[in-house]
Design an enzyme around this catalytic site. Structure first.
Site, PDB file in Angstrom:
ATOM      1  N   ARG A   1       0.664  -1.110  -0.159  1.00 26.18           N
ATOM      2  CA  ARG A   1       0.340   0.004  -0.180  1.00 26.18           C
ATOM      3  C   ARG A   1       0.908   1.068  -0.202  1.00 26.18           C
ATOM      4  O   ARG A   1       0.243   2.216  -0.201  1.00 26.18           O
ATOM      5  CB  ARG A   1      -1.002  -0.562   0.838  1.00 26.18           C
ATOM      6  CG  ARG A   1      -2.013  -1.534   1.324  1.00 26.18           C
ATOM      7  CD  ARG A   1      -2.583  -1.669   2.362  1.00 26.18           C
ATOM      8  NE  ARG A   1      -2.191  -2.531   2.710  1.00 26.18           N
ATOM      9  CZ  ARG A   1      -2.617  -2.672   4.131  1.00 26.18           C
ATOM     10  NH1 ARG A   1      -3.738  -2.837   4.824  1.00 26.18           N
ATOM     11  NH2 ARG A   1      -1.957  -3.812   5.019  1.00 26.18           N
TER      12      ARG A   1
ATOM     13  N   GLY B   1      -7.785  -4.880  12.276  1.00 32.24           N
ATOM     14  CA  GLY B   1      -8.454  -6.684  12.925  1.00 32.24           C
ATOM     15  C   GLY B   1      -9.419  -6.277  13.476  1.00 32.24           C
ATOM     16  O   GLY B   1      -8.770  -5.424  15.011  1.00 32.24           O
TER      17      GLY B   1
ATOM     18  N   GLU C   1     -10.666  -9.770  10.921  1.00 30.82           N
ATOM     19  CA  GLU C   1      -9.693  -9.287   9.596  1.00 30.82           C
ATOM     20  C   GLU C   1     -10.446  -8.519   8.686  1.00 30.82           C
ATOM     21  O   GLU C   1     -11.970  -8.458   8.851  1.00 30.82           O
ATOM     22  CB  GLU C   1      -8.837  -9.090   8.946  1.00 30.82           C
ATOM     23  CG  GLU C   1      -7.746 -10.067   9.432  1.00 30.82           C
ATOM     24  CD  GLU C   1      -6.693  -8.881  10.118  1.00 30.82           C
ATOM     25  OE1 GLU C   1      -6.248  -7.969   9.567  1.00 30.82           O
ATOM     26  OE2 GLU C   1      -6.451  -9.387  11.378  1.00 30.82           O
TER      27      GLU C   1
ATOM     28  N   TYR D   1      24.159  31.260   3.658  1.00 29.07           N
ATOM     29  CA  TYR D   1      24.702  29.806   3.582  1.00 29.07           C
ATOM     30  C   TYR D   1      25.783  29.531   4.337  1.00 29.07           C
ATOM     31  O   TYR D   1      26.727  29.636   4.428  1.00 29.07           O
ATOM     32  CB  TYR D   1      24.653  28.822   3.010  1.00 29.07           C
ATOM     33  CG  TYR D   1      25.210  27.695   2.440  1.00 29.07           C
ATOM     34  CD1 TYR D   1      24.849  26.691   2.780  1.00 29.07           C
ATOM     35  CD2 TYR D   1      26.718  26.786   1.612  1.00 29.07           C
ATOM     36  CE1 TYR D   1      24.721  25.772   3.166  1.00 29.07           C
ATOM     37  CE2 TYR D   1      26.792  25.570   2.029  1.00 29.07           C
ATOM     38  CZ  TYR D   1      26.004  24.954   2.410  1.00 29.07           C
ATOM     39  OH  TYR D   1      26.624  23.486   2.594  1.00 29.07           O
TER      40      TYR D   1
ATOM     41  N   ALA E   1      24.127  40.176   6.309  1.00 30.77           N
ATOM     42  CA  ALA E   1      23.081  39.766   5.371  1.00 30.77           C
ATOM     43  C   ALA E   1      23.902  38.560   3.376  1.00 30.77           C
ATOM     44  O   ALA E   1      24.663  39.128   3.019  1.00 30.77           O
ATOM     45  CB  ALA E   1      21.636  40.580   4.250  1.00 30.77           C
TER      46      ALA E   1
HETATM   47  C1  UD1 Z   1      -2.235  -6.373  11.021  1.00 23.87           C
HETATM   48  C2  UD1 Z   1      -3.409  -7.386  11.989  1.00 23.87           C
HETATM   49  C3  UD1 Z   1      -4.579  -6.486  12.458  1.00 23.87           C
HETATM   50  C4  UD1 Z   1      -3.636  -5.288  12.585  1.00 23.87           C
HETATM   51  C5  UD1 Z   1      -2.668  -4.236  12.471  1.00 23.87           C
HETATM   52  C6  UD1 Z   1      -2.871  -2.940  13.339  1.00 23.87           C
HETATM   53  C7  UD1 Z   1      -2.595  -9.315  11.328  1.00 23.87           C
HETATM   54  C8  UD1 Z   1      -3.880 -10.759  10.093  1.00 23.87           C
HETATM   55  N1  UD1 Z   1      -3.854  -8.543  11.254  1.00 23.87           N
HETATM   56  O1  UD1 Z   1      -3.593  -6.347   9.272  1.00 23.87           O
HETATM   57  O2  UD1 Z   1      -5.594  -7.277  13.035  1.00 23.87           O
HETATM   58  O3  UD1 Z   1      -5.247  -4.928  13.414  1.00 23.87           O
HETATM   59  O4  UD1 Z   1      -1.697  -4.816  11.968  1.00 23.87           O
HETATM   60  O5  UD1 Z   1      -1.568  -2.815  12.931  1.00 23.87           O
HETATM   61  O6  UD1 Z   1      -1.998  -9.679  11.806  1.00 23.87           O
HETATM   62  N2  UD1 Z   1       4.436  -8.848   7.678  1.00 23.87           N
HETATM   63  C9  UD1 Z   1       5.947  -9.713   7.605  1.00 23.87           C
HETATM   64  N3  UD1 Z   1       5.170 -10.851   6.835  1.00 23.87           N
HETATM   65  C10 UD1 Z   1       4.280 -11.007   6.133  1.00 23.87           C
HETATM   66  C11 UD1 Z   1       3.344 -10.295   6.215  1.00 23.87           C
HETATM   67  C12 UD1 Z   1       3.489  -8.942   7.040  1.00 23.87           C
HETATM   68  O7  UD1 Z   1       7.030  -9.584   7.655  1.00 23.87           O
HETATM   69  O8  UD1 Z   1       4.451 -12.263   5.585  1.00 23.87           O
HETATM   70  C13 UD1 Z   1       4.850  -7.609   8.765  1.00 23.87           C
HETATM   71  C14 UD1 Z   1       4.928  -6.412   8.039  1.00 23.87           C
HETATM   72  O9  UD1 Z   1       5.686  -5.884   7.451  1.00 23.87           O
HETATM   73  C15 UD1 Z   1       4.230  -5.417   9.121  1.00 23.87           C
HETATM   74  C16 UD1 Z   1       3.856  -6.131   9.799  1.00 23.87           C
HETATM   75  O10 UD1 Z   1       3.558  -7.949   9.526  1.00 23.87           O
HETATM   76  O11 UD1 Z   1       5.459  -4.788   9.595  1.00 23.87           O
HETATM   77  C17 UD1 Z   1       1.653  -6.273   9.484  1.00 23.87           C
HETATM   78  O12 UD1 Z   1       1.239  -6.331   8.359  1.00 23.87           O
HETATM   79  P1  UD1 Z   1       0.663  -5.736   7.562  1.00 23.87           P
HETATM   80  O13 UD1 Z   1       0.500  -6.080   6.366  1.00 23.87           O
HETATM   81  O14 UD1 Z   1       0.531  -4.724   7.851  1.00 23.87           O
HETATM   82  O15 UD1 Z   1      -0.987  -6.149   8.612  1.00 23.87           O
HETATM   83  P2  UD1 Z   1      -2.256  -5.391   9.231  1.00 23.87           P
HETATM   84  O16 UD1 Z   1      -3.307  -5.720   7.757  1.00 23.87           O
HETATM   85  O17 UD1 Z   1      -1.572  -3.909   8.903  1.00 23.87           O
HETATM   86 CA    CA Z   2      -0.359  -2.346   9.518  1.00 24.23          CA
END
Ligand code: UD1
Ligand code: CA
Length: 436
Positions: free
Chosen positions: A14, A144, A159, A337, A351
């Site tokens: 995103r 979530g 979710e 500068y 200045a």
């Molecule tokens: C997640 C939670 C959601 C919560 C939200 C809040 C899950 C399924 N959902 O959703 O309930 O409300 O965070 O912040 O956990 N990441 C990995 N590997 C992956 C996918 C993600 O390392 O395969 C890491 C991302 O880099 C990120 C974090 O996990 O830092 C969260 O992932 P993101 O995709 O932002 O989760 P949300 O959809 O926001």
């Molecule tokens: Ca997130």
């Protein structure tokens, strides 16, 4: 034993960026830095960061920090990411019994370390298998949702993409921060699937599995919804940045810095500012800047890394200072500068004074000694030194290497001495005194 696992393997789709999400900057620091900082305060025995997408870039940005890197390839969801982190940690753990794992999403830059401490205390105090951080958020979109039984115990986390209308109306949300017993995590992870809207192994399902399996699942609620702002998109990055900026400005003000207009003042993390200094509107102060006491900075001033401003200095409109010292009570009031400069105490830069520090290949230093005065529109071509008490006339260009002696007055392009240094001049006017 406490292990912290930060999830940072996601692509951050995103964000629509070639840069991994956790390397996008907030107040000058990469997003991941905030999770590292917040978790560091718990004093973990092991710090794991799960990386995957563009992991080389992430590891390079944080090398030498004592981090255990866990690789998640391909990225199959937050549950799978946590599993990769837990297994990477398990390699360094002799006995899994009693090991606590704090898992934090890498995109929560506003989370306070105090909140993590309270979460961990709840986990320990309730002897839970899993403890989940939640928050009641009047606008819960994008998170979530937490579902509870009549007795108040957590029943489900759904979710948004899997939620129906009624569930979407719920306001208690999952923050993305959890404590698991290592063994309980393994046991519950082995039971989850990926039959959801995103086809991923959800970390939230590990929690729900624990609850359904009769394990003790505790929750801790964070009161301030600001703390849980996540960064999924650039708009959210800007919003989180703005909240962090206000939080930081409040801290400077509490320490005795006057900030006339917080709305238009941007100060990065790591800048140090002394008390009774006043920051005027539209000023940007980057990281690694030090400002003394009783200074006046701005309006429209830009201080870049390496700027060292001594007490009572005055920096005014449209002044940019980079990697330079400005001495005590020195004035740089307008349109100047100063790059790679050393400006001693009591100096006045008129200045439009420019330090021409770059010859096209290398940066050089210009020095302006005590009580010297530089006229409007002067250019000092580094390397060059303006001697103590010397005067550079308006519009002069002082060429590189053509140092101006102490007390001398120079003018013109290129600058020439029109009056020699005071001491020598006095000697010239009264030859009898020193010669006899
Ligand atoms: C997640 C939670 C959601 C919560 C939200 C809040 C899950 C399924 N959902 O959703 O309930 O409300 O965070 O912040 O956990 N990441 C990995 N590997 C992956 C996918 C993600 O390392 O395969 C890491 C991302 O880099 C990120 C974090 O996990 O830092 C969260 O992932 P993101 O995709 O932002 O989760 P949300 O959809 O926001
Ligand atoms: Ca997130």
């Amino acid at each position: 034993m406490l292990v912290t696992v930060i999830l940072a393997a996601g692509k951050g789709t995103r964000m629509r960026s070639d840069l991994p999400k956790v390397l996008h900057r907030l107040l000058g620091l990469p997003l991941l830095e905030y999770a590292l900082e917040a978790t560091a305060s718990l004093g973990p025995d092991l710090r794991v960061v799960v990386v995957g997408h563009a992991r080389g870039k992430v590891e390079a940005a944080f090398s030498g920090r004592g981090i255990v890197w866990a690789h998640q390839d391909p990225q199959l969801g937050t549950g799978h990411a946590a599993h990769c982190g837990v297994e990477a940690a398990a390699g360094s753990v002799e006995d899994a019994e009693g090991v606590e794992v704090l898992v934090v999403n890498g995109d929560l830059p506003l989370l306070r370390s105090e909140t993590l401490t309270a979460l961990l205390e709840t986990h320990r105090g309730t002897s839970a298998a899993v403890t989940v951080l939640t928050c009641v958020k009047p606008e819960p979109a994008g998170y979530g949702r937490v579902l509870r039984n009549d007795d108040g115990f957590l029943r489900d986390i759904v979710e948004e993409s899997d939620a129906d209308e009624a569930t979407r109306r719920l306001q208690e949300i999952n923050v993305g921060t959890y404590v698991f017993g290592l063994q309980e995590f393994r046991e519950c992870y082995s039971k989850i699937g990926r039959g959801n809207a995103q086809g991923e192994y959800y970390l939230t399902d590990v929690v729900v599995e624990a609850a359904r399996g009769g394990k003790r699942v505790a929750t801790f609620r964070v009161e301030d919804p600001e703390e849980i702002e996540q960064v999924n998109s650039r708009a959210e990055l800007a919003r989180a940045g703005s909240l962090l900026r206000c939080r930081l400005l409040d801290r400077y003000m509490a320490e005795g810095v006057t900030i006339l207009d917080p709305e238009t003042t941007y100060i990065e993390k790591g800048a140090r500012i002394g008390r009774d200094t006043t920051i005027l509107p539209f000023t940007m102060i980057e990281r690694d800047v030090e400002i003394g006491r009783g200074c006046e900075v701005g309006p429209f001033c830009h201080l870049r890394p390496g700027a060292r401003i001594a007490d009572e200095a005055v920096l005014g409109n449209f002044v940019e200072i980079k990697n330079s010292q400005i001495g005590r009570a020195s004035h740089v009031r307008h349109l100047s500068y100063v790059g790679d400069g050393v400006v001693e105490d009591g100096v006045n830069l008129g200045a439009g004074t420019i330090f021409a520090n770059f010859d096209g290949k290398k940066k050089h230093t210009a020095v302006v000694r005590k009580n010297a005065s530089v006229g409007s529109g002067a250019v000092l071509v580094a390397p060059v030194t303006i001697g103590e008490g010397a005067v550079v006339g308006a519009g002069a260009v002082v060429p590189k290497g053509r140092d101006v002696p102490a007390g001398a007055v120079v003018a013109g392009v290129p600058a020439r001495v029109i009056q020699r240094g005071k001491r020598k001049q006095e000697q010239a006017e009264s030859p009898g005194t020193s010669g006899a």
